[in-house]
Structure formats: structure tokens, C-alpha cells
Design an enzyme around this catalytic site. Structure first.
Site, short mmCIF file in Angstrom:
data_model
loop_
_atom_site.label_atom_id
_atom_site.label_comp_id
_atom_site.label_asym_id
_atom_site.label_seq_id
_atom_site.Cartn_x
_atom_site.Cartn_y
_atom_site.Cartn_z
N LYS A 25 82.94 1.87 29.76
CA LYS A 25 82.94 0.90 30.85
C LYS A 25 84.18 1.05 31.74
O LYS A 25 84.08 0.97 32.96
CB LYS A 25 82.85 -0.53 30.30
CG LYS A 25 81.53 -0.89 29.67
CD LYS A 25 81.43 -2.36 29.34
CE LYS A 25 82.59 -2.84 28.51
NZ LYS A 25 82.67 -2.17 27.19
N THR A 79 85.91 3.74 32.19
CA THR A 79 85.76 4.99 32.93
C THR A 79 84.80 4.81 34.11
O THR A 79 85.06 5.30 35.21
CB THR A 79 85.24 6.10 31.99
OG1 THR A 79 86.04 6.13 30.82
CG2 THR A 79 85.29 7.46 32.66
N ARG A 97 91.77 -4.84 32.07
CA ARG A 97 92.61 -5.51 31.09
C ARG A 97 93.72 -4.57 30.62
O ARG A 97 93.55 -3.35 30.59
CB ARG A 97 91.78 -5.95 29.89
CG ARG A 97 90.82 -7.08 30.17
CD ARG A 97 89.93 -7.35 28.97
NE ARG A 97 89.01 -6.26 28.72
CZ ARG A 97 88.37 -6.06 27.58
NH1 ARG A 97 88.56 -6.90 26.56
NH2 ARG A 97 87.54 -5.06 27.43
N LYS A 122 90.62 3.35 18.29
CA LYS A 122 89.96 3.50 19.58
C LYS A 122 90.77 4.33 20.57
O LYS A 122 90.23 5.00 21.44
CB LYS A 122 89.68 2.11 20.17
CG LYS A 122 88.87 2.12 21.46
CD LYS A 122 88.53 0.68 21.86
CE LYS A 122 87.76 0.66 23.17
NZ LYS A 122 88.59 1.01 24.32
N ALA A 159 87.06 -9.22 23.59
CA ALA A 159 85.82 -9.90 23.92
C ALA A 159 85.10 -10.45 22.70
O ALA A 159 84.30 -11.38 22.81
CB ALA A 159 84.89 -8.95 24.67
N PHE A 210 83.03 -5.07 25.73
CA PHE A 210 81.89 -4.84 24.85
C PHE A 210 80.55 -4.99 25.59
O PHE A 210 80.46 -4.73 26.78
CB PHE A 210 81.96 -5.73 23.60
CG PHE A 210 83.18 -5.45 22.75
CD1 PHE A 210 83.47 -4.16 22.33
CD2 PHE A 210 84.05 -6.46 22.39
CE1 PHE A 210 84.60 -3.89 21.56
CE2 PHE A 210 85.17 -6.20 21.62
CZ PHE A 210 85.44 -4.92 21.21
N PHE A 220 77.00 12.56 29.22
CA PHE A 220 77.77 13.48 28.39
C PHE A 220 77.16 14.88 28.49
O PHE A 220 75.98 15.02 28.83
CB PHE A 220 77.77 13.01 26.93
CG PHE A 220 78.64 11.81 26.68
CD1 PHE A 220 79.83 11.92 25.98
CD2 PHE A 220 78.27 10.55 27.15
CE1 PHE A 220 80.63 10.81 25.75
CE2 PHE A 220 79.06 9.44 26.92
CZ PHE A 220 80.26 9.57 26.22
N TRP A 279 83.41 11.35 34.75
CA TRP A 279 84.32 11.88 33.73
C TRP A 279 84.65 13.35 34.01
O TRP A 279 85.78 13.78 33.86
CB TRP A 279 83.69 11.72 32.34
CG TRP A 279 84.61 12.08 31.21
CD1 TRP A 279 85.55 11.29 30.64
CD2 TRP A 279 84.67 13.34 30.53
NE1 TRP A 279 86.20 11.97 29.63
CE2 TRP A 279 85.68 13.24 29.54
CE3 TRP A 279 83.96 14.54 30.65
CZ2 TRP A 279 86.00 14.30 28.68
CZ3 TRP A 279 84.28 15.60 29.79
CH2 TRP A 279 85.29 15.47 28.82
#
Length: 976
Positions: free
Chosen positions: A427, A429, A451, A462, A681, A712, A800, A829
Site C-alpha cells: 500500500k 508503495t 505514517r 517486516k 491499524a 492493513f 510482481f 515498483w
């Protein structure tokens, strides 16, 4: 010639510091409104407080028919009208001129007061002793530079303080004298619109024109004893009128010859006694500037040069002062123009994507970011609206909201997602890729609001949260580590409050009422006084007394004792690290705590209610008020005990005063980003700050876009965005971007478990249309959730390299069939903004669709019904089940008056249900509510669904194994 003039700008070395003789500094940079005639230096002098011009005429002994010449009167009257018009057009504009005067000059001060009164401006007069050093004078000037209520600054200096450093200490935009190097350089280069013409020079030229009775073109004018800014400005002004100028000092050998050749003379300093007056031709026109009322200079003890026309020479001071006010009006107009919204002049940074795509930190380090002050200027921020942290980060002051309050908001875009895998679906990205596409490629103003990441996940599993690939916030290591210290400020404030709770319990348990009261309200210098926060507590208790000695024993007991029930304490200490061994601890085991120990725990810092308050506050006052409402426990009578009761609210606000300002950064393509607040979240409301969004919406303009991310899945972060954040902000979203990946959809379609740090199974790297099709049930559900709020949905498929064209087409087709206004594959990306142009175009189209935004539930509903509505309509539960503890807490909060707050569910993010292993769209389940807590300061009730931990733990192999620092280059390695 111009080069030689510019070299004269710094014309005199700084004077040596004068010794002090007990002289006390007079004056201040504030704007107190004093009574007329108080005569206090530094006072704000309101209109109508000065004597008449007639009295000043008598002081001067003027025989010219009064101090006010017609030219000066006309200029002052036009200045009055112009200033009055500005104030009518801009009612909040309160013009204020600061005068810094060294030494006494009652006459000049009185003249300035009179003119200020007449044209309608407020005056701050600061009188400094003559023995003030250069640094002390500069300090006073700097204070006035930084005072936003001061619009112009006029210097009236003694000869000793007339130095280049002092002159150039004035901000060019406040330079009423027009003598800073910056302003003079504009004048030299012919920028008559942008520069402020020094008033004395302007007055001299006007008088020369009057004395000449014809054009000045072709005249020879000698500048005699004129130096510094006055010489530079006179040369520029006269040469533009065709005048041949000559400059010399009094003791030059060629003086007599130059006087003989000149048609006119401008005298800038007193004539030495040894120079005979006969050198000047009787018919020669001359203007004497050596006695300058404007500057406060005089030539006491020296001879003045006779002037050609005494009344006109008398007029010089009047005219200069009038033109000074004209300059103030010009500066005021320019200041008002700077306060208006400015179109962006953004220079985007070019990307050269490589294949294969390098690591995130290599990409980040390969781009050269713009200096943050340059970025701020490009997007219309004023210099005094940013506080720079290093080269690439800056805090943005909240005063911008007042400046741009009439500016229409841009379009508001929420980026949410489907239920994610433990790896996350991109999200952040997508958010960054979207704004890079909008601004760098479609030339549409846009802002990303993200954030601040917690260091727990950064060093845990992560990793960072700056985006990835060619869609990142840079520098990514600064984004992910410390940033501007906001989380540290939250940690300090949170733990101060926790310390205050335990300390208060200890002191109440070990002291009598009288001893406790005497320590809470101590005798200081023979006097006892309540602090402001103690007076507020007395008022809440219904005690109207203000004298500490007048309270009865019962009132003393009620005031001094909070009687906290330790079994009800909900406030925990926090640390910004994943540390499973802090999930349950015992405090108070030292002998000094006298046996008053209790079990408690640590939460991760971003779970603190203070973080949620930061994210939802509308300003500093609102944040302080919210922190005062924090309920930390109940007393033994079942009533809430707040931070305000503990007397700590003001201290919390002090610790948070800088954290409330959003941090400005940039993307890889040089587009602006706000990073502010970082609540999780799953255990909080999971959105960046209201303030960052509001400021960004003003800055992008009516046709611009602000993209903000909710944590999330849409069932978690998006639901809380709509029901909690939008209620707090009053903002209405224009469109939802729902992020999905083929990987996550395969997991929801029955694929094997996805584990962070472990290689993906072949089902995720090979084409499998059935898994994708079955997993789209989760995508349909998340689209349905968004549609319940009446906002258009665009699905962004984060592509991807292992995704097949057939899988991509299938997802987009199903998304559109499920009600999305569009579904777009994105390759940001790999390619940056260029890979998200199609998404940006789809978002622009969707933002123009009809929007029927609505909340999910009415706040008037009982707490249980609000929980049930979220469980059934968002998660798909059959019903809810309340534990006895949860039911008891709901009853208590309802009785305490908190029943009308919104609900913030603390639930796993890995499933629509409370069971992380249940993927897709679970149905028929009963949602268990194990406990219910309240964040009264943040403004919501939060039920705990099942077992939710507020302190993550570290895995077997955390990210920190790969993170290192090069001691030679000081570069960070291994962040992702």
C-alpha cells in the site's frame, strides 16, 4: 560602474564593542497594548496617542509654515488610503512597524508616532542604550525578524552602530530602510518593483527635482561625504534620471575643483571647520543629509552645510519619513501577496530504472534529493513555515492552516488494501507510485501522507515502510530510523504519565491528607498558590476557593487524594522495540517503594493513546485538551481518573509541541510527502495524522490530490479511517484505491501459508488461475466494504515479476464485475511513477464521479450495537459474544458518559475474522469480544477481539542481523 557600486555595499567594518556602563536594555519584541502616553519602550503604540504636529513645529522652531510640507502630506495621505484599503480587503491584517532606536531622540520618535497614528498602523518602539554592543543590537533585530506580527522594521542608529552587520541583520522582506545588501543589489540591477528605495535617497532626489525647477537630465551632482547604502542608492536613482554623479570625501585634494564643476551638491556628513564655506558657489543647489531625522543621526558639535533653500532642507526629514511609510505600505502589500496561495513550481527528479531492480537502499542512495528548503519553496511554503532538520527533512508549522484557510481543498484519496499476507501487499508503495505518476508525469499537484514507521517492525520482521523499488520516500534510512523524533517524544510523554500514576499512588499511601496537601501546594517565598491546573481541578470538584489556606479538611482531602484503584489502571509504559519479555512485568520492587508493587506491562510506543491523539488532533490546543482527557484508571468510587487530575497535561503538551508538526520529505521523483503519526491499524486506528492531510489538501490546490494510506486491509484501516478519522477531521474522501496482489489472492484462494523470511512456495511463483479466481472472494468483499461508505473504488493490482498476464487480466476483470469503477495493473515498483500513470488517470476519473459518502453507524447507538454492526457488516460475522469483563466495561463506560464515542476494533489483520488462519471470506462465525477499553483522549472505545497483543516479539532471525553501519562512510546497510 555597477560592479564598483556593489563593492561598496559592505562599506564599513564592524565597530568595536562598546563597554557597558550599567546600561539596562530597554524594549521588547512583543506587542503589548499600553495605555496612551505610557512612554514605555517596546510598547505597541495605538492610534491617537501622539501630540500634534504644531507642537513639534515649535520644538523645531520652523518658520516654513509647519513641519508638514505638501509633498510629504500627499505621500502620507496616499499611504493612509492604501493601508486602509489593504485592511478592508484583508480584515485579519494588523499592520505593525517596529522601530529600533539607539540612543535618545524624542523629536524623531514623536514624528514617527504621529505619522504612524495618521496612516493607521501599530508601532513597536524599541529604544536601546548607546553602549549596546553590535551583537546585542543584532539579537534585538533577529527577534523582530522572527515575530510574525511585525511587518516592517525601521532602524534609527547612532553613528557607532551604523555597521554593515547590523544593517544586514534585518530580513530583506521587512527592510523599511531599504539598506540591506539584498535590497540594494536589486536596486543596482534595476528591479524597481522588487526593491525598496531607501527613503532618504528618494526624498533627496525629489527635493533636487523641485530645486532644479527643470529636469535633472545632464546635471552634475556631487555626493560629498555620502557613504554606504545612501551613496549606492543615490547613484542608482540619479543615474536613471540622466545625472552625472561624482563622489568624494571632505578631505580629498580635488574637492574644490569638484565643487566648482558641480551643479548640485548632496552633503552626507558635517563639514570640517578647515574647509572654507566659500568653496561652494553661492548659486549652487545643495541638500544637507547630515542631520537625518529618519536615521536618528546628528552632527552635534560639527558644522552643517548651508542649504540653498532652508524650508526645502527642513522638508527633507519630513519627506524621508513620509516615504518611509510609503515603503511600509509596499512591504505590507508584498507580505500579503506572500500569504496568498502560490502555484507550484516543482522540479521533479529524473529516474533511470535498472533491471534487475536493485535493493531499496541502493535505489534510495542512488538518487540525489533536493534540499528540503528548496522543495518547500516549490510547493508554496514560506520560509518561516518550516523548521529544517538536516538537509532532507523539515517540520511544517501549523500556522499555514490559518494562512490558507480560504483556499479550497484538493481531492482526497484513501489507499487501502485486501486482507494481506504477513509480507504486506504494497500500500505504501502504491501510494508513492500514485503521487509520482500524478505530479512527475501528469503534472498534477499531489501529496502523499504516510505514517511514521515504528522501529519495532523495522528491526523485527517486516522491515521499513518507506515504500520500495522505484516508489520510495527518500532518504529511506532517515524515514525509517528516528525521523524527527516524534515517536521518542510520544514515548517520553507516555512514560511521564505512567510515572506520575505510580508516584501519586505511593505518595497518597504514605502521607496524611495535610502532609500531602502541603507538598502539593508548597510555601514558596512565604506564599502558597495553586497552579493553573490545580485551580482547574478545584473547579471540577465544585470548589470555588482560590486561597490555599481557606480549604476545609474535607476539601483538602478531596483535592489531594485521587484514590486510584490500582486494579483498574489501563495506562502502560511503552518502548519502540519488539520486546516480548515486557508483556508482563512487576514494578515497585525496590525497598524505596515501600512494598507498593503491582503487575503491569509495556506496550509498543505506537500503541500509546498519545500516538492516536497526535494522529487525530486538529491543533495544539485540541491535542492538549485531548491529553487532559486521557483516562488512566478509575478511583475507588468507580469514577475516571484523568491526566488532568494528575496535573501532568501541560508537561505532556510541552513534550509534544514539536511532534504535532508534520514532517516534510520527498519521493524518489522529488514530489512532496508528509510523514506524521504512526498508530498500528490492528491495535489502534491505523492512519496518518489529520493535520498532515489538512495541510496537504490546502497546498495541492483545488485540482490537486492528496493520497493517504490506511493500515492493513480495508476491513481494518479503511473502516477506522471512515468512522473515526473522517469524523475527527470533517473531511470527505473522493475515492478509495484498493491495493491487491496476485500473491495475496492465491493465499485467500487456498494457497499454502506465507511466512515472513521463508521462500514462497511454487503456487505463488507459477501461474494458477483457479487459486486467483477463488481468492478474489476477498477482493469482492473488500470492494463491498468500501461501497458501504458510498465512495468510488479503484483497484490497484500491485504487479510482481512472477504474475502472468492471464492472472493480471483475471483479477482486473473480476474487480470491475464486483463494482470497482476501474482496475489497473501497476508496475511502479519497477518503473517509478511511469508505471502508475494508468492508475493515476483512473483515480482522476473516479474522483469526478458522484460521491455519496456516509458513516457506517450513528454515534447515538449503544456501544454493543456499534460493535455488532462492524462485526456483521464489515467482517461478515453472524454475531458477537461479550465476555463478562467486556460487558462490565461497556456498562461502566456507558455510565461514565462515554457511550457515544466511535468504536476502534483491536483485531487480527490476517483475516476478516478473529482467526488468523481463516482466509478468503469466513462466514458463520461468532466474534468474541474479550475486553473493552477506552481511549477517551483519542476519542474512541476499543474492544479487544480474541487475544490481541500490544507488544510484538522478535522472531528467530530478526531484520537486525542484516543491518549495519559503515564506519568510514557512516552509511547504513541492510535496511529494506
Amino acid at each position: 560602474m555597477r560592479l564598483s557600486v556593489l563593492r561598496r555595499l559592505v562599506w564599513r567594518p564592524a565597530a568595536p564593542a562598546a563597554a557597558k556602563h550599567g546600561g539596562k536594555k530597554v524594549g521588547c519584541g512583543a506587542l503589548p497594548l499600553l495605555r496612551p502616553g505610557s512612554g514605555c519602550p517596546g510598547a505597541l503604540l495605538p492610534r491617537g496617542i501622539c501630540g500634534t504636529w504644531g507642537r513639534l513645529d515649535k520644538q523645531r522652531g520652523s518658520g516654513s509654515g509647519g513641519l508638514r510640507g505638501s509633498a510629504a502630506s500627499e505621500i502620507i495621505e496616499s499611504s493612509r488610503k492604501a493601508l486602509n484599503l489593504l485592511q478592508r480587503q484583508h480584515p485579519t491584517f494588523k499592520p505593525a512597524l517596529a522601530v529600533v532606536q539607539i540612543g535618545d531622540d524624542d523629536l524623531g520618535q514623536e514624528i514617527i508616532k504621529n505619522i504612524a497614528e495618521e496612516i493607521g498602523l501599530n508601532l513597536v518602539h524599541i529604544c536601546l542604550p548607546r553602549n549596546y554592543t553590535e551583537h546585542e543590537v543584532i539579537d534585538e533585530i533577529v527577534k523582530l525578524n522572527e515575530n510574525p506580527k511585525i511587518h516592517g522594521l525601521l532602524l534609527r542608529l547612532s553613528k557607532e552602530s551604523y555597521t554593515s552587520k547590523i544593517l544586514n541583520a534585518v530580513k530583506p522582506e521587512k527592510d523599511v530602510n531599504g539598506v540591506t545588501d539584498f535590497n540594494l543589489a536589486r536596486l543596482v540591477h534595476g528591479d524597481m518593483h522588487g526593491c525598496v528605495i531607501p527613503p532618504t535617497a528618494s526624498a533627496v532626489v525629489k527635493l533636487l527635482e523641485k530645486l532644479a525647477r527643470t529636469t535633472l537630465d545632464g546635471k552634475k551632482v556631487l555626493l560629498l561625504g555620502v557613504q554606504g547604502p545612501l551613496e549606492v542608492s543615490l547613484q542608482c536613482l540619479l543615474q536613471r534620471k540622466g545625472v552625472v554623479t561624482m563622489s568624494c570625501m571632505w578631505k580629498m585634494k580635488q574637492l574644490e575643483t569638484m565643487l566648482h564643476d558641480a551643479d548640485m551638491v548632496i552633503v552626507g556628513s558635517a563639514k570640517p571647520k578647515e574647509i572654507p564655506a566659500t568653496w561652494m558657489k553661492p548659486e549652487m543647489t545643495s541638500v544637507d543629509c547630515s542631520r537625518d531625522v529618519l536615521w536618528g543621526q546628528n552632527a552635534s558639535g560639527e558644522q552643517s552645510v548651508r542649504s540653498s533653500d532652508s524650508p526645502l532642507s527642513e522638508d527633507l526629514g519630513q519627506l524621508a519619513m513620509a516615504m518611509c511609510m510609503q515603503n511600509f505600505v509596499k512591504i505590507s502589500e508584498q507580505w500579503i501577496q506572500t500569504q496568498q496561495y502560490k502555484s507550484w513550481n516543482l522540479r521533479c527528479l529524473k529516474l533511470q530504472p535498472l533491471s534487475p531492480v536493485p535493493s531499496d537502499i541502493e535505489i534510495s542512495r542512488g538518487q540525489n534529493p533536493k534540499a528540503v528548503d528548496v522543495l518547500a519553496r516549490e510547493i508554496g511554503l514560506l520560509a518561516d513555515e518550516i523548521e529544517i532538520y538536516g538537509q532532507t527533512k523539515a517540520k511544517v508549522r501549523l500556522s499555514l492552516l490559518e494562512r490558507l484557510k480560504d483556499q479550497p481543498d484538493g481531492k482526497y484519496v484513501l489507499v487501502a488494501g485486501i486482507t494481506p499476507t504477513p509480507l504486506g501487499e504494497g500500500k505504501s508503495t502504491v501510494t508513492i507510485g500514485l503521487v509520482q505518476a500524478l505530479t512527475a508525469h501528469l503534472k498534477v499537484n499531489s501529496f502523499a501522507c504516510l505514517r511514521q514507521p515504528s522501529q519495532g517492525p523495522t528491526f523485527g520482521v517486516k522491515g521499513g515502510a518507506a515504500g520500495g523499488g522505484y516508489a520510495q520516500v527518500i532518504p529511506m534510512e532517515e524515514f525509517n530510523l528516528h525521523l524527527t523524533g516524534d515517536i521518542h517524544a510520544i514515548t517520553a510523554a507516555n512514560n511521564l504519565l505512567a510515572a506520575a500514576i505510580d508516584a501519586r499512588i505511593l505518595h497518597e499511601n504514605t502521607q496524611s491528607d495535610k502532609a500531602l496537601y502541603n507538598r502539593l501546594v508548597p510555601l514558596v517565598h512565604g506564599e502558597r498558590k495553586f497552579s493553573a491546573i490545580q485551580l482547574a481541578r478545584l473547579k471540577r470538584l465544585g470548589i470555588t476557593k482560590t486561597d490555599p489556606g481557606s480549604l476545609t479538611d474535607d476539601e483538602i482531602s478531596r483535592f489531594a487524594r485521587l484514590d486510584i484503584d490500582t486494579s483498574t489502571i489501563t495506562w502502560q509504559r511503552v518502548v519502540d522495540t519488539n520486546d516480548r519479555f515486557l508483556r508482563k512485568i512487576t514494578v515497585g520492587q525496590a525497598s524505596t517503594e515501600k512494598g507498593f508493587s503491582r503487575q503491569t506491562q509495556f506496550d509498543i510506543a505506537v500503541a500509546s493513546e498519545i500516538m492516536a491523539i497526535l494522529a487525530l488532533a486538529s491543533g495544539l490546543s485540541d491535542m492538549k485538551e485531548r491529553m487532559g482527557k486521557i483516562v488512566v484508571a478509575n478511583d475507588k468510587k468507580g469514577q475516571p481518573v484523568t491526566a488532568e487530575d494528575l496535573g501532568v497535561t501541560g508537561a505532556l503538551a510541552v513534550l509534544m509541541k514539536d511532534a504535532i508538526k508534520p514532517t516534510l520529505m520527498q519521493t524518489l521523483e522529488g514530489t512532496p510527502v508528509f510523514v506524521h503519526a504512526g498508530p498500528f491499524a490492528n491495535i489502534a486506528h491505523g492512519n496518518s495524522s489529520v493535520l498532515a492531510d489538512k495541510i496537504a489538501l490546502k497546498l495541492v490546490g483545488k485540482e490537486g490530490f492528496v493520497a493517504t494510506e490506511a493500515g492493513f486491509g480495508a476491513d481494518i484501516g479503511m473502516e477506522k479511517f471512515f468512522n473515526i478519522k473522517c469524523r475527527a477531521s470533517g473531511l470527505v474522501p473522493s475515492v478509495v484505491v484498493l491495493v491487491a496482489t496476485v500473491r495475496a489472492l492465491k493465499m485467500h484462494g487456498g494457497g499454502p501459508n506465507v511466512t515472513a523470511g521463508a521462500p514462497l512456495k511454487k503456487e505463488y511463483t507459477e501461474e494458477n488461475l483457479k487459486l486467483v479466481s477463488d481468492g478474489c472472494s476477498n477482493l469482492r468483499k473488500q470492494i463491498e466494504i468500501a461501497q458501504q461508505f458510498g465512495v468510488p473504488v479503484v483497484v490497484a493490482l500491485n504487479v510482481f515479476s512472477t504474475d502472468s498476464p492471464a492472472e493480471i487480466d483475471l483479477v482486473c476483470e473480476i474487480a470491475k464485475q464486483s463494482g470497482a469503477s476501474d482496475a489497473v495493473p501497476c508496475s511502479h515498483w519497477s518503473y517509478g511513477g511511469r508505471g502508475a500513470v494508468e492508475l493515476a488517470q483512473a483515480v482522476r476519473r473516479a474522483a469526478n464521479q458522484q460521491n455519496s459518502f456516509r458513516y457506517l453507524y450513528d454515534l447515538e447507538l449503544p456501544i454493543v450495537e456499534k460493535i455488532r454492526m462492524i462485526a456483521q457488516k464489515i467482517y461478515g460475522a453472524e454475531d458477537i459474544e461479550l465476555s463478562p469483563t467486556a460487558q462490565s466495561q461497556i456498562n461502566r463506560y456507558t455510565q461514565q458518559g462515554f457511550g457515544k464515542l466511535p468504536v476502534c476494533m483491536a483485531k487480527t489483520h490476517l483475516s476478516l475474522s478473529h482467526m488468523p488462519e481463516k482466509k478468503g471470506v469466513p462466514t458463520g462465525f461468532i466474534l468474541p469480544i474479550s475486553d473493552v477499553r477506552a481511549s477517551i483522549g483519542a476519542g474512541f472505545i476499543y474492544p479487544l477481539v480474541g487475544t490481541m497483543s500490544t507488544m510484538p516479539g522478535l522472531p528467530t532471525r530478526p531484520c537486525f542481523y542484516d543491518i549495519d553501519l559503515d564506519p568510514e562512510t557512516e552509511q547504513v546497510k541492510g535496511l529494506f
